[in-house]
Write a protein that holds these residues in place. Structure first.
Motif: not given
Length: 182
Positions: A77-96
């Protein structure tokens, strides 16, 4: 100097992740680790010079696993909202889903042995997401990235303590960072 990764070293790290998940960083003694690994205490010192270097290695391993999961999620994904939202969701899911989150996310903030590690990791992640923040139109992307990291860490802890994702907090974060600056 510690030896390269091998079955004994990895077994100690695996055991430490289990001990930290159960007992937190305060309960992460050399004795507890070697007992959980079923190894002699001398084996520990064969791989790690002291508890501090062990805890640092364990912290790095935990965050490297999270980083691998996030990078796989964002792919090309190119830098921007989609990459940021995807990355943040992946991080939070991984923490759980990842053992040791409480120890390596919450308790590491106050562990003097890990302070430099936490700061360095946060700076690395801030540098990774700053281009996404910039694409959203925010001024001073490094500072905003730093604040986003703090908000995400708080969400991860709230989710950890509730035992489930918090869609309300995730949506609030998204609304805040997507808001047109100025």
């Amino acid at each position: 100097m510690p030896r390269p990764a091998e079955p004994g070293r990895n077994a100690l790290l695996d055991a430490g992740a289990d001990v930290a998940a159960r007992n937190g960083l305060a309960g992460l003694s050399v004795n507890a680790v070697v007992q959980a690994a079923g190894m002699a205490k001398g084996t520990f010192y064969h791989h790690f010079p002291d508890r501090r270097s062990y805890v640092v290695a364990l912290h790095r391993r935990y965050h490297d696993e999270l980083t691998t999961l996030v990078l796989a999620a964002i792919g090309e994904l190119e830098p921007g909202p989609a990459r940021l939202h995807t990355g943040l969701a992946a991080y939070l899911d991984a923490c759980l889903a990842t053992r040791g989150t409480k120890a390596f996310l919450a308790q590491s903030r106050t562990d003097a042995d890990l302070l430099d590690e936490v700061t360095a990791r946060n700076q690395l992640v801030a540098a990774m997401i700053a281009p996404d923040i910039e694409k959203l139109g925010w001024g001073n992307p490094p500072a905003v990235a730093h604040l986003v990291i703090a908000m995400v860490a708080e969400i991860a802890l709230a989710e950890l303590y509730s035992g489930a994702a918090r869609p309300d907090l995730r949506a609030a974060l998204t609304a805040l960072i997507d808001r047109t600056p100025g």
